[in-house]
Enzyme design. Sequence first.
Site, PDB file in Angstrom:
ATOM      1  N   GLN A 143       0.893  -1.169   0.000  1.00 41.65           N
ATOM      2  CA  GLN A 143       0.000   0.000   0.000  1.00 41.65           C
ATOM      3  C   GLN A 143       0.924   1.210   0.000  1.00 41.65           C
ATOM      4  OE1 GLN A 143      -3.227   0.936  -0.372  1.00 41.65           O
ATOM      5  NE2 GLN A 143      -2.412   2.997  -0.123  1.00 41.65           N
ATOM      6  N   CYS A 144       1.071   1.842  -1.157  1.00 37.40           N
ATOM      7  CA  CYS A 144       2.074   2.912  -1.283  1.00 37.40           C
ATOM      8  C   CYS A 144       1.531   4.313  -1.050  1.00 37.40           C
ATOM      9  CB  CYS A 144       2.753   2.842  -2.640  1.00 37.40           C
ATOM     10  SG  CYS A 144       3.907   1.463  -2.768  1.00 37.40           S
ATOM     11  N   GLN A 145       0.264   4.555  -1.371  1.00 39.36           N
ATOM     12  CA  GLN A 145      -0.264   5.895  -1.135  1.00 39.36           C
ATOM     13  C   GLN A 145      -0.321   6.131   0.376  1.00 39.36           C
ATOM     14  OE1 GLN A 145      -4.281   6.638  -2.496  1.00 39.36           O
ATOM     15  NE2 GLN A 145      -3.921   8.807  -2.779  1.00 39.36           N
ATOM     16  N   PRO A 267      -5.754  -2.213   4.843  1.00 40.63           N
ATOM     17  CA  PRO A 267      -6.230  -1.141   5.726  1.00 40.63           C
ATOM     18  C   PRO A 267      -7.245  -0.166   5.121  1.00 40.63           C
ATOM     19  CG  PRO A 267      -4.013  -0.643   4.951  1.00 40.63           C
ATOM     20  CD  PRO A 267      -4.361  -2.001   4.407  1.00 40.63           C
ATOM     21  N   TYR A 268      -7.467  -0.220   3.815  1.00 42.74           N
ATOM     22  CA  TYR A 268      -8.417   0.712   3.195  1.00 42.74           C
ATOM     23  C   TYR A 268      -9.606  -0.040   2.611  1.00 42.74           C
ATOM     24  CZ  TYR A 268      -4.890   4.248   3.842  1.00 42.74           C
ATOM     25  OH  TYR A 268      -3.999   5.111   4.411  1.00 42.74           O
ATOM     26  N   GLY A 269     -10.617   0.738   2.210  1.00 40.21           N
ATOM     27  CA  GLY A 269     -11.746   0.149   1.498  1.00 40.21           C
ATOM     28  C   GLY A 269     -11.287  -0.284   0.121  1.00 40.21           C
ATOM     29  N   GLY A 270     -10.607   0.617  -0.545  1.00 32.65           N
ATOM     30  CA  GLY A 270     -10.085   0.317  -1.866  1.00 32.65           C
ATOM     31  C   GLY A 270      -8.894   1.190  -2.175  1.00 32.65           C
ATOM     32  N   MET A 271      -8.072   0.730  -3.115  1.00 32.58           N
ATOM     33  CA  MET A 271      -6.919   1.510  -3.569  1.00 32.58           C
ATOM     34  C   MET A 271      -6.795   1.325  -5.078  1.00 32.58           C
ATOM     35  SD  MET A 271      -4.409   3.506  -2.939  1.00 32.58           S
ATOM     36  CE  MET A 271      -3.527   4.156  -4.363  1.00 32.58           C
ATOM     37  N   GLU A 272      -6.763   2.470  -5.761  1.00 38.79           N
ATOM     38  CA  GLU A 272      -6.923   2.493  -7.222  1.00 38.79           C
ATOM     39  C   GLU A 272      -5.650   2.136  -7.989  1.00 38.79           C
ATOM     40  OE1 GLU A 272      -6.982   4.990  -5.011  1.00 38.79           O
ATOM     41  OE2 GLU A 272      -6.097   6.827  -5.789  1.00 38.79           O
ATOM     42  N   HIS A 296     -15.958   3.958  -7.209  1.00 38.35           N
ATOM     43  CA  HIS A 296     -15.024   4.993  -6.759  1.00 38.35           C
ATOM     44  C   HIS A 296     -13.610   4.714  -7.290  1.00 38.35           C
ATOM     45  CE1 HIS A 296     -13.368   7.938  -3.818  1.00 38.35           C
ATOM     46  NE2 HIS A 296     -12.330   7.123  -3.870  1.00 38.35           N
ATOM     47  N   GLU A 297     -13.133   3.497  -7.077  1.00 30.32           N
ATOM     48  CA  GLU A 297     -11.758   3.181  -7.522  1.00 30.32           C
ATOM     49  C   GLU A 297     -11.662   3.270  -9.044  1.00 30.32           C
ATOM     50  OE1 GLU A 297      -9.973   3.495  -5.126  1.00 30.32           O
ATOM     51  OE2 GLU A 297     -11.390   2.971  -3.540  1.00 30.32           O
ATOM     52  N   HIS A 300     -11.157   6.754 -10.237  1.00 27.45           N
ATOM     53  CA  HIS A 300      -9.764   7.201 -10.124  1.00 27.45           C
ATOM     54  C   HIS A 300      -8.962   6.939 -11.406  1.00 27.45           C
ATOM     55  CE1 HIS A 300      -9.132   8.724  -6.102  1.00 27.45           C
ATOM     56  NE2 HIS A 300      -9.643   7.652  -5.515  1.00 27.45           N
ATOM     57  N   GLU A 319      -9.457  13.094  -4.739  1.00 28.25           N
ATOM     58  CA  GLU A 319     -10.578  12.426  -4.080  1.00 28.25           C
ATOM     59  C   GLU A 319     -11.914  13.143  -4.285  1.00 28.25           C
ATOM     60  OE1 GLU A 319     -10.427   9.463  -3.175  1.00 28.25           O
ATOM     61  OE2 GLU A 319      -8.272   9.154  -2.966  1.00 28.25           O
ATOM     62  N   ASP A 378      -0.483  10.865   6.060  1.00 29.34           N
ATOM     63  CA  ASP A 378      -1.400   9.905   6.706  1.00 29.34           C
ATOM     64  C   ASP A 378      -2.153  10.552   7.873  1.00 29.34           C
ATOM     65  OD1 ASP A 378      -0.910   7.757   5.045  1.00 29.34           O
ATOM     66  OD2 ASP A 378       0.588   6.835   6.370  1.00 29.34           O
ATOM     67  N   TYR A 386     -12.538  14.414   0.474  1.00 28.06           N
ATOM     68  CA  TYR A 386     -13.570  13.667  -0.245  1.00 28.06           C
ATOM     69  C   TYR A 386     -14.861  14.472  -0.340  1.00 28.06           C
ATOM     70  CZ  TYR A 386     -10.756   9.404   0.343  1.00 28.06           C
ATOM     71  OH  TYR A 386      -9.756   8.474   0.296  1.00 28.06           O
TER      72      TYR A 386
HETATM   73  N1  BES Z   1      -6.980   6.384  -2.768  1.00 31.54           N
HETATM   74  C1  BES Z   1      -7.882   6.076  -1.728  1.00 31.54           C
HETATM   75  C2  BES Z   1      -7.266   5.338  -0.584  1.00 31.54           C
HETATM   76  C3  BES Z   1      -6.117   6.039   0.080  1.00 31.54           C
HETATM   77  C4  BES Z   1      -6.102   7.412   0.255  1.00 31.54           C
HETATM   78  C5  BES Z   1      -5.057   5.314   0.552  1.00 31.54           C
HETATM   79  C6  BES Z   1      -5.020   8.028   0.870  1.00 31.54           C
HETATM   80  C7  BES Z   1      -3.985   5.933   1.166  1.00 31.54           C
HETATM   81  C8  BES Z   1      -3.964   7.296   1.324  1.00 31.54           C
HETATM   82  C9  BES Z   1      -9.085   5.278  -2.256  1.00 31.54           C
HETATM   83  O1  BES Z   1      -9.494   5.629  -3.527  1.00 31.54           O
HETATM   84  C10 BES Z   1     -10.258   5.576  -1.364  1.00 31.54           C
HETATM   85  O2  BES Z   1     -10.646   6.702  -1.321  1.00 31.54           O
HETATM   86  N2  BES Z   1     -10.789   4.576  -0.691  1.00 31.54           N
HETATM   87  C11 BES Z   1     -11.942   4.721   0.166  1.00 31.54           C
HETATM   88  C12 BES Z   1     -13.176   4.214  -0.529  1.00 31.54           C
HETATM   89  C13 BES Z   1     -14.158   5.176  -0.935  1.00 31.54           C
HETATM   90  C14 BES Z   1     -15.397   4.616  -1.548  1.00 31.54           C
HETATM   91  C15 BES Z   1     -14.295   6.513  -0.373  1.00 31.54           C
HETATM   92  C16 BES Z   1     -11.733   3.878   1.398  1.00 31.54           C
HETATM   93  O3  BES Z   1     -10.690   3.239   1.497  1.00 31.54           O
HETATM   94  O4  BES Z   1     -12.588   3.850   2.250  1.00 31.54           O
HETATM   95 ZN    ZN Z   2     -10.390   7.530  -3.567  1.00 31.51          ZN
END
Ligand code: BES
Ligand code: ZN
Length: 624
Positions: A143-145, A267-272, A296-297, A300, A319, A378, A386
């Site tokens: 998980q790089c972002q 650790p996240y919902g999704g990562m694009e 959402h992803e 991106h 976002e 972070d 968002y």
């Molecule tokens: N790019 C983000 C996840 C992220 C942001 C990872 C900043 C690390 C640092 C991803 O697109 C995201 O926003 N995920 C959300 C899901 C969403 C539907 C809002 C999440 O993980 O909950």
């Molecule tokens: Zn996002």
Amino acid sequence: MLFNNRPAKSPERDPSTLSNYDSIDVSHTDLHFLVVFEEEKVNGTVVFDLKARNDVKKVILDTSYLVIKSVEDVSGNEPSAVEFLLQERLNALGSPLVIDKALQKEQELKLKIVYETTSECTALQFLPKEATDGKKTPYVFSQCQAIHARSLFPCFDTPSVKSTYTMKVDSPYPSLVSGRFQKAENGTLYFEQPIPMASYLVALASGDITKARIGPRSDVYSEPANIDACQHEFEKDMESFIQNAEKIVFEYEWDRFDTLILPSAFPYGGMENPNITFATPTLLSGDRENVDVLAHELAHSWSGNLVTNCSWEHFWLNEGWTVYLERRILESLHGSQASHFSAIIGWNDLEVSIKNMGEDAKRYSVLVQDLKDGADPDDAFSTVPYEKGFNLLFHIEKTVGGKEIFDPFIKHYFTNYKYKSLDTYQFLDSLYEFYSDSKKAELDSIDWKTWLFSPGMPPVDPKFDTTLIDQCYSLADKWYHAVIDGNTDLEKTFSSKDIEGFSSKQSVVFLSTLISFGDKHSFSWSDHKTVLPFMAKIYSRYTDSRNAEVLFKWFLLQVGEKNTDFYDSLGEWLGTVGRMKFVRPGYRTLNEADHNKAVSYFKKFESNYHPICKALVKKDLGLA
Ligand code: BES
Ligand code: ZN
């Protein structure tokens, strides 16, 4: 647009990198990852094709907890060793790698670095086989972002730098990276990413991974035990998401859109990650109600992956735009009641998150962040980019005269800035240029200063269609009034039927509303001891829910209002999820109810959590 704080040059410099990226261009990056599961590390090689933009004395790259083995100039036929120095670590930004290579303007350099990751690597999580679903092989994922790519490979770790990539992986198990698969040869997997992308989008996963089709250009990957559930969850929506997004912006350029469902520690919902979105297994609810995370992803793929924020200070460009596009996709599929319903949920989340920000976090409630003091992105992460971002775009859409007039700008903006990285000021320039004279007065009526630079809620209260949400509010009101009016016959007033017709999202809103009454009316459910246990009896569907979003709110209500029956269920549940959106508030709520229990559950499960998640929960529980 004139702001007295506008930097002299756009895009402005990224303060979250210690590299000298602004003097050197990268045209291509070649990565080789050798995964060593026994030692939980990656042996890596990276080769950069560089070209100096102006004279430089050194090449400075970002690193974090890496061991650098060698640096070589491989521009000519004979590789030659280059001196380097790994500077001391100051903070989250890591240790700059200072490479002793002077370059003249326009000079090219092929630079090869051999390195290893260490046990402190924040980009990777290694899971022993016992921590996977199948328990057959170990697993690793990245998980790089935002700024963890530097702990996976030395790089110009800023979203301002983009390059094409080739990637090779050696691992005993199936592996995926954020590129297109080319071939497998002698056990090595070859991938390429022909679209220039930023370092934070580099991704790697390896383990017992299999795949199933969810659309003509989409597969889902997961451990074998979950694969059927994954296919069922996503196959109905995936391709229509892509087609609707293409109508709103333009053709999907990345070829395939595949998704990897990770083990629960993700650790996240999704990562694009391009070509291979990473997502949490908490999306698997069986009811297809968490698929908006994939919308959402997918969004991106345009906002973020093609058009990119130049630094994490302008994260809202990634976002906010993505949430805006996600809701437009939802709207084209399910109508405006559905997208407005989602927007109201977002607005409510924004209110809660801003209200809960402590004094030191208030600075993060502004849209355009200030990270120039070296703050960790972070720590700045919240709902604000968002939802405040979404609301700004929604407000612009309304102000210029609605979707018909705003839509051409969407195409214009994404066409103009694709393959580039930009700051908020360039976004504004683009907007003003596009509407030049025709809408100048309307655009000028927007209170930009407040929207962009003031903390707190947006300056405009949006008007959303409340049709789908009113039912949730009215059931919540009914409970509230029954309690304050001293209704002793709750059995007659409420039954399991109340929530039968609710979608999972409506249940989430209903439960959030009950939670919010605690603050709004200086009222507390816990002062009426029998009510929540009674609710648990008739709404047992919630206790049994397979939808993580519903279950989570249900626990927050019950434990937040001190129903001790749920303390251990929440504690145990926290051992099964790794998504920070659930884990952090989950422990915080348990902590407020029973500190010792929260700490003992955390101690029991902490080795399951991702390093970023573990660190943040530790801070939250006062254990750091
Ligand atoms: N790019 C983000 C996840 C992220 C942001 C990872 C900043 C690390 C640092 C991803 O697109 C995201 O926003 N995920 C959300 C899901 C969403 C539907 C809002 C999440 O993980 O909950
Ligand atoms: Zn996002």
